[in-house]
Design an enzyme around this catalytic site. Structure first.
Site, mmCIF file in Angstrom:
data_model
loop_
_atom_site.group_PDB
_atom_site.id
_atom_site.type_symbol
_atom_site.label_atom_id
_atom_site.label_comp_id
_atom_site.label_asym_id
_atom_site.label_seq_id
_atom_site.Cartn_x
_atom_site.Cartn_y
_atom_site.Cartn_z
ATOM 1 N N ASP A 16 8.235 26.776 57.847
ATOM 2 C CA ASP A 16 8.809 25.726 57.008
ATOM 3 C C ASP A 16 9.025 24.488 57.893
ATOM 4 O O ASP A 16 8.850 24.524 59.116
ATOM 5 C CB ASP A 16 10.095 26.191 56.323
ATOM 6 C CG ASP A 16 10.365 25.371 55.056
ATOM 7 O OD1 ASP A 16 9.759 24.288 54.903
ATOM 8 O OD2 ASP A 16 11.184 25.790 54.224
ATOM 9 N N TYR A 17 9.420 23.426 57.248
ATOM 10 C CA TYR A 17 9.542 22.083 57.844
ATOM 11 C C TYR A 17 10.465 22.077 59.075
ATOM 12 O O TYR A 17 11.659 22.371 58.945
ATOM 13 C CB TYR A 17 10.137 21.198 56.753
ATOM 14 C CG TYR A 17 9.934 19.720 56.876
ATOM 15 C CD1 TYR A 17 9.015 19.065 56.075
ATOM 16 C CD2 TYR A 17 10.699 18.966 57.747
ATOM 17 C CE1 TYR A 17 8.851 17.692 56.154
ATOM 18 C CE2 TYR A 17 10.543 17.602 57.833
ATOM 19 C CZ TYR A 17 9.617 16.971 57.035
ATOM 20 O OH TYR A 17 9.465 15.617 57.105
#
Ligand code: NOJ
Length: 774
Positions: free
Chosen positions: A301-302
């Protein structure tokens, strides 16, 4: 001795020749084979063996296109890396022309002409915005969900996007958590079925190995795993969970996506029992790769690798890069950890180039499967984009999906529908009557917020020239949040200046239709709440309106189950519309006027108050269960509020009524390898055609470990004309009765099972007992 020396000499020579050949390969830009007559492995290999270590690492590097979407910006070097052909993937850039331009730039700089993979969060539609995923799940209509996912994929693939960061399949049982809106609610079985339907819809094929077919895209099961179990419903927070709950509750929807052929997985931000998911070998190696045999790719994820430092498990970004590569992660979203540190880590012998080859092969494999090596502009056809995006069929589908997602929670004295031919003066009040911006919810990043149909527009069109007369006063505003400063969070604190006008028009009307809810920034990522009542002074306005004595219909637009305890008691009808997307106003107007009979059912329980959370239907019995029929002290209950939720899972009303016949079991005993059939008739006994969601629940009465008081195991959504009866049957086999035991073995244990077939998780009117024999 001489012989040994000759051998030594020849082996050194052979090694030197091999090394030179290898070097020549790395300097080469010639493909051994781009053509499709080789296996994917051979094609991947033909590229991989030409790549330098740096180029390989570049493939593992992913950036957000032109803006930071959901987190901090890293020290973004994207421009520099682009010039060196070292970006494997970019996300959230749209448009056939724009993506083509970026791909051209990439190919210009990429020595080996490796196409870039364009991804995006196409969570519930691209430009044609469908209802938020949790709302759509309330339709319990798997075909519909597959269709909307397909439509989203058709639009996205025409706009340059080949990889979708969806579906989100996190089980969510805590409505304080803002991201409940993105999933399919609290139940394992339903969420798994929805997960499959969405993967099938997005990918348009039954396994990612067929991605080369036209207009397919990669789906991404996220967030692996247990993100929805964050402590106190606070986003990104710690998850401390037994292995048993992990296997029984949180893993199954992810496994369902693997069974549906999903192409990729995304890590979750949270830690799980002390190990952040992004560095969690147990999750990615043992479970995903070994147990489930998943061959697709995994993206973080980011900035999730960067966050390993904040989690306190990585000394620095370099350490984080090593830990996540060791855990089996293939691509780094935004952190620049791989691109900055992997080479150094290989040189130091901390990781091997083989590890990198494995990750890069998976990435190249997807690019080959998608056909990008054959045509890097495959997803960039402006003509197709013009034809596909927001085409009338999709707009119509958005209308269907929106109607099917709206849950009727209360309808005292048949306050609804307000039929066009029955003369009525209706006062329209509340901040959501004319609200447009919020109707798409938080995640519609490419949805046209200015095109969504407001409730006001829907209702005025619906009642134009009819016996129903509308007046309008806003009454109050929605409180807003400045997401950049969060702490001084509430800006635009609404006042009561508009109350008098609203009460005025309400007093001279026959019925008041109030539209309220949460501004879209109040739910979604990083939008958690500790008070889940209607924000601002909306309840105060309702109280003022109540004094008029006129019936009140409350239409809600929001992204989570709210605490509606006051509203449930004091208003006459409640319509939970969620964020219905592009066709919001028309869909809700259809329901208000009775042109569509509500058929949706809740996928998350509504608590009576925030103190009950988490409250979900499939909890355990405890050793001291509360029994409302025989209340006594020292039972598992509260002093101040009931154990049951305000509105349970599976609940939702209709404008018609359904009668369930007695339920029959084909046999009251079942051998381990046998099957029994549960059958019943359902009749529409009301005055209007409608759709009923018939739900089958079981309870394992005695088992080697404590089991939930109820579990959904099957359902059917059926359409019934007025007066029509349909016969339904469900098959039960041992698989349906199985569970993970304390050794995490999937077992069916003999014994008695309760079976209920009804219209919600709280409906116990049809009860049977089945004996599963040794
Ligand atoms: C963070 C979110 O958690 C994830 O769901 C999303 O796909 C990425 N940002 C990219 O936007």
């Amino acid at each position: 001795m001489k012989m040994i020396n000759i051998l030594k000499y020849y082996s050194v020579l052979v090694l030197a020749i091999l090394m030179a050949a290898c070097q020549a390969d790395k300097n080469s830009t010639e493909w051994v084979s781009y053509s499709g007559d080789k296996t994917i492995e051979a094609r991947v290999d033909s590229v991989l063996r030409l790549m330098t270590l740096e180029e390989k690492i570049g493939q593992m590097n992913q950036y957000s296109g032109n803006f930071a979407t959901t987190g901090a910006l890293s020290d973004n070097q994207s421009g520099e890396y682009l010039k060196r052909g070292m970006i494997g993937s970019t996300f959230n850039v749209f448009g056939a022309e724009h993506v083509r331009m970026l791909q051209e730039q990439n190919l210009k700089h990429s020595r080996l002409k490796i196409p870039m993979l364009f991804a995006a969060d196409v969570i519930h539609g691209l430009e044609t915005t469908f209802p938020i995923p949790m709302a759509e799940a309330c339709s319990w209509d798997l075909d519909l969900m597959e269709q909307t996912a397909r439509a989203a994929a058709e639009e996205a693939t025409a706009s340059g996007v080949a990889w979708n960061f969806a579906p989100m399949v996190d089980i969510s049982r805590d409505p304080r958590w803002g991201r409940v809106m993105e999933g399919a609610g609290e139940d394992v079985y339903l969420a798994s079925e929805v997960a499959k339907a969405r993967v099938k819809g997005f990918q348009g094929i039954s396994h990612y190995s067929d991605l080369s077919k036209a207009n397919t895209m990669m789906a991404c099961a996220k967030h692996f795993v247990a993100y929805g179990a964050a402590q106190a419903g606070r986003d990104y927070h710690t998850v401390d969970l037994s292995d048993h709950s992990l296997y029984q509750t949180y893993l199954p929807p992810f496994k369902a996506t693997v069974d549906a052929g999903v192409a990729s997985f995304m890590t979750a931000f949270n830690d799980l029992n002390g190990v952040p998911c992004t560095a969690n070998e147990y999750l990615f190696k043992d479970i995903l790769r070994e147990q489930w045999n998943f061959g697709g790719m995994v993206v973080t994820d980011y900035t999730a690798i960067m966050e390993l430092v904040e989690h306190g498990v990585a000394k620095n970004l370099k350490d984080g890069a090593k830990q996540s590569l060791d855990a089996g992660i293939d691509m780094d979203m935004i952190s620049e950890a791989f691109v900055t540190h992997l080479k150094e880590l290989v040189e130091e012998g901390e990781i091997s180039e083989d590890q990198i080859d494995v990750a890069v092969s998976r990435i190249l494999e997807m690019k080959f499967l998608l056909g990008l090596f054959d045509d890097p502009y495959r997803y960039c056809d402006p003509e197709r984009e013009k034809k596909v995006v927001m085409k009338p069929e999709y707009v119509e589908l958005a209308h269907e999906a929106a109607k099917g997602s709206v849950v009727l929670l209360k309808n005292k004295n048949n306050t609804l529908p307000l039929q066009k031919n029955v003369s009525k003066k209706v006062a329209l009040v509340g901040p959501f009557i004319k609200e447009r911006e919020s109707l798409n919810g938080e995640w519609a990043i490419k949805g046209n917020r200015d095109k969504s149909v407001t409730l006001y527009e829907g209702l005025t069109e619906k009642y134009k020239g009819s016996a129903v007369k509308l007046t309008y006063a806003k009454g109050t505003d929605l409180p807003l949040i400045d997401r950049a400063t969060m702490k001084e969070s509430v800006i635009n604190i609404p006042d009561e200046n508009g109350f008098a006008e609203a009460v005025g028009i309400a007093g001279s009307s026959d019925v008041i239709l109030v539209a309220m809810g949460e501004h879209y920034h109040w739910s979604g990522e990083a939008a958690c709440r500790t008070d889940i009542r209607l924000p601002g002074n909306q309840r105060a306005l309702l109280k003022a309106l109540k004094k008029t004595g006129k019936p009140i219909i409350l239409v809600l637009f929001n992204g989570r189950p709210l605490d509606l305890s006051w509203e449930a008691q004091h208003v006459d009808a409640i319509v939970e519309a969620w964020y219905p997307g592009l066709m919001s106003g028309h869909a809700v107007a259809d329901i208000i006027a009775g042109d569509y009979n509500p058929s949706a059912r809740l996928v998350m329980s509504f608590p009576r108050n925030v103190g009950q959370i988490p409250v979900f239907y499939n909890a355990k019995n405890t050793g001291r269960p509360f029994d409302a029929k025989h209340p006594s002290d020292y039972k598992s209950s509260y002093i101040d509020v009931d154990n049951s939720p305000l509105y349970p899972f599976g609940y939702g009303l209709s404008y018609t009524s359904y009668a369930y016949s007695e339920v029959h079991l084909s046999a009251s005993e079942m051998a381990m390898n046998g099957k029994v059939t549960v059958s019943l008739n359902v009749t529409n006994t009301g005055d209007m055609a409608g759709e009923e969601v018939v739900q089958l629940y079981i309870r394992d009465k005695v088992a080697s470990i404590s089991r939930p008081v109820k579990e959904l195991k099957a359902f059917q959504k059926i359409a019934l004309k007025k007066g029509e009866t349909k016969q339904l049957s469900f098959t039960i086999d041992k698989e349906m009765l199985a569970f993970y035991n304390s050794d995490l073995q999937w077992v069916s244990e003999p014994g008695q099972f309760d079976i209920w077939v009804g219209s919600s998780s709280a409906d116990e009117s049809n009860h049977l007992v089945l004996d599963l024999l040794e």
